[in-house]
Design an enzyme around this catalytic site. Structure first.
Site, PDB file in Angstrom:
ATOM      1  N   SER A 183       0.843  -1.197   0.000  1.00 26.52           N
ATOM      2  CA  SER A 183       0.000   0.000   0.000  1.00 26.52           C
ATOM      3  C   SER A 183       0.880   1.249   0.000  1.00 26.52           C
ATOM      4  O   SER A 183       1.679   1.417  -0.923  1.00 26.52           O
ATOM      5  CB  SER A 183      -0.944  -0.061   1.207  1.00 26.52           C
ATOM      6  OG  SER A 183      -1.974   0.880   1.068  1.00 26.52           O
ATOM      7  N   ASP A 347      -9.331  -5.162  -4.703  1.00 28.07           N
ATOM      8  CA  ASP A 347      -8.824  -3.994  -3.980  1.00 28.07           C
ATOM      9  C   ASP A 347      -9.604  -2.746  -4.393  1.00 28.07           C
ATOM     10  O   ASP A 347      -9.647  -2.386  -5.567  1.00 28.07           O
ATOM     11  CB  ASP A 347      -7.334  -3.835  -4.318  1.00 28.07           C
ATOM     12  CG  ASP A 347      -6.611  -2.857  -3.409  1.00 28.07           C
ATOM     13  OD1 ASP A 347      -7.249  -1.926  -2.900  1.00 28.07           O
ATOM     14  OD2 ASP A 347      -5.397  -3.042  -3.230  1.00 28.07           O
ATOM     15  N   HIS A 380      -8.234  -4.911  -0.255  1.00 29.96           N
ATOM     16  CA  HIS A 380      -6.897  -4.328  -0.081  1.00 29.96           C
ATOM     17  C   HIS A 380      -6.106  -5.040   1.027  1.00 29.96           C
ATOM     18  O   HIS A 380      -4.919  -5.305   0.889  1.00 29.96           O
ATOM     19  CB  HIS A 380      -7.086  -2.851   0.265  1.00 29.96           C
ATOM     20  CG  HIS A 380      -5.837  -2.039   0.322  1.00 29.96           C
ATOM     21  ND1 HIS A 380      -5.061  -1.769  -0.791  1.00 29.96           N
ATOM     22  CD2 HIS A 380      -5.199  -1.423   1.363  1.00 29.96           C
ATOM     23  CE1 HIS A 380      -4.023  -1.014  -0.440  1.00 29.96           C
ATOM     24  NE2 HIS A 380      -4.086  -0.790   0.854  1.00 29.96           N
TER      25      HIS A 380
END
Lengths: 400, 400
Positions: A183, A347, A380
């Site tokens: 991320s 995601d 995610h």
């Protein structure tokens, strides 16, 4: 609707997984106890030309630095994370670091071979986590003796990279066998490879793309909005009063939900009520279980976090495009080292399209790119929770 | 990043489309000028057993009621919408009603053949829109002479249906040729068909599914949170002071973004700056264009809306499952009339999976279900903006 009709199952067990990252605890966590260390940059100059004195940050390491100092893997952390990527601080820690499933003796990132370093970012969210060492708006400005507040300089992902480079310089480490992050950590990995292609031998961006697009910029604004709405925020000047804990908790609720996928909210919670006899139809105080879970997660995360730091992190993410150069794609084209991208199509923060577009640009001048797609129901968050799936590809990529 | 690198195009033109619904203005809008009418239910009893005196709501109609009173199509509106589905109030109106592309003489919903009715819901968001007539927390409670505030009874989608049924009863209309609505309107369409299967001959749910799942419940909580954070909200008692306009605007920003798709934010705005010389890297006051656009959209929508009404609408949506009966699926199984479902796979609020699961349940006992998938880059909003694509299927379905 009667409470027993809900499709929620194993709610309590999963709730833990919301609040603390690792659901997959491998049989053997990274063995030696981990020590949080710190380092200081006496004078840090930001990309924007501002000066920060005594920039002090925490870091951790797993494995042993070899004599040639060329067995280093740098792990860069996510938005709400810190440098605790593997292992335990003490034997009775509830959980090991977030990527313990892939970092350790005999694991994909094998600490028998590699020296793995992770660094707390500046403006790290976890100001009130005793294991986080960071410098940001909550820090006393040595020039004034007062907390910086919103006078703290705006930082970019490139600034984060420069703090890590300063540590490596202090340790005499010139090259990285790999840089890897999830991320916001993936943004730092792209930035490392774009800014210092000669120092980075392999790049492993996980659940992230090569620039903040309009969609991410917009959502970062939505994430941040509750903080500014909290009257305690007071333009960022709250360090001698009550902090904007409610706004921060609401902001962290948005992050928590956005980092998940409907398969999670529907599969685990469905229409279950928070209280057995408290029908949400009867009162605004009666919540559905998913709402109460998000409230609890937001409040728990807010207790160790700082609201201004949240705003600075969101700003850094919005400002990101790999290399921060003259054109949007120049930084990605500057990447020469092999790239292993790990992501999931479920995601919602970095959608598959954005990841594939990034890969196409990096590949366009011949840089080798391999993509691993994770399977899971957590969106995610599968980039943290389900990384064991990528272990074989990771292992092979690091060996090549 | 230099401003000129942004991929934003036609921003100003599209901005209008965010703030006002119809991007597709057909050559010929519904011709006769439209008149907002109102009706009153002297004593309305909610599903929760509470009483509301003098429930007054607005409505509009297009076309002519035939003698048999069997040519009626009821249009139910979305969360931030109202009964203005087609036509103009005056010749110089900037835009016609939101579904004018499909409602009018010779259009898919042909006003030469059908009498189309649309009704403002109770707790309608647009309290300060002079063309909305509604009853809710902002209304004076006849018992006390004060605004209801949060003492207004909690309503369900079933209650909305009951208000519409009350109007039809007043007009002597027994059966509906069809009931059709988008988003929250689709919930009302499902509810009509589940609760009064003998009165509904065709059902056309657009961009919506048969129950609020955990994901929708969670997002409705996120949508609502900024209102409660605004100190002006004051537990809903703000009618003699400053209303929570900032919180309401932030709530409407979340709705606006959530109802779109990354193809919109990336394609139209990308990384463009709001001000030509105002680099977002220089100040927290310097925004990206997508942020400024969302701010403007939120503020514009907040100016005509009421915060408590927002909370009541969100609650009604969270509480929804078709039929509100003893089991989650009973209402959907009670639907016997043919169903035409229109949706898009780019919808983040009612994802394709939820729509297909709803269709599978309705079909499971032999009820005919047809699905039309819209193509577009606007996500959920394509159910309003791109409905002309469904016109041929709609036309055929209404004729069958």
């Amino acid at each position: 609707m009667p409470h027993h009709l809900s499709r929620a199952a194993a709610g309590a067990a999963m709730l833990g997984a919301v609040l603390t990252a690792p659901a997959l605890t491998p049989a053997l966590a990274y063995e030696p106890l981990v020590e949080k260390q710190s380092f200081t940059i006496p004078t840090f100059t930001t990309q924007g030309g501002e000066t920060i004195r005594d920039m002090t940050l925490g870091w951790e390491a797993y494995g042993t630095l070899n004599e040639a100092k060329d067995n280093v893997i740098l792990i860069t952390h996510y938005f709400s994370g810190n440098s605790h990527a593997a292992g335990r601080y003490s034997a009775d820690d509830a959980a090991p670091g977030y990527w313990d499933a892939i970092i350790g003796s005999g694991k994909a990132i094998d600490t028998d071979a590699y020296y793995v370093i992770a660094v707390d970012t500046p403006v790290n969210l976890g100001v009130h986590n005793p294991k986080v060492i960071t410098t940001g708006p909550a820090t006393l400005n040595p020039e004034t003796g007062e907390p910086w507040g919103m006078d703290f300089p705006i930082l970019t992902i490139r600034d984060f990279v420069e703090t890590q480079k300063a540590l490596l310089d202090q340790l005499g480490i010139d090259t990285l066998h790999a840089v890897m992050g999830a991320s916001m950590g993936s943004l730092q990995a792209y930035e490392w490879a774009a800014s210092y292609p000669e120092r980075v031998e392999r790049v492993i961006p996980v659940i992230g793309s090569g620039w903040a697009d309009g969609d991410l910029i917009a959502w970062m604004n939505i994430w941040s909005a509750p903080i500014r709405l909290d009257p305690n925020w007071n333009g960022g000047a709250y360090y001698d009063g009550d902090p904007p804990t409610r706004g921060l908790a609401e902001a962290l609720k948005v992050v928590t939900l956005h980092a998940q996928h409907p398969e999670w909210s529907n599969g685990v919670f469905g229409r279950a009520w928070a209280g057995e006899d408290a029908d949400p139809a009867d009162s605004f105080d009666n919540l559905f279980k998913i709402e109460a879970t998000l409230d609890a997660a937001g409040a728990a995360r807010a207790a160790t976090s700082d609201a201004n730091h949240f705003l600075y992190l969101a700003k850094a993410c919005q400002l990101f495009y790999a290399g921060h150069g003259e054109t949007l794609y120049a930084g990605l084209l500057a990447i020469d080292s092999p790239v292993l991208m790990i992501h999931t199509n479920e995601d919602l923060i970095f959608p598959g399209d954005a990841v594939r577009e990034t890969a196409a640009i990096i590949k366009s001048d011949g840089t080798p790119v391999q993509i691993v797609e994770l399977q899971g129901t957590r969106g995610h968050l599968d980039g943290v929770l389900s990384m064991a799936q990528a272990a074989p590809a990771l292992d092979a990529f690091l060996d090549q």
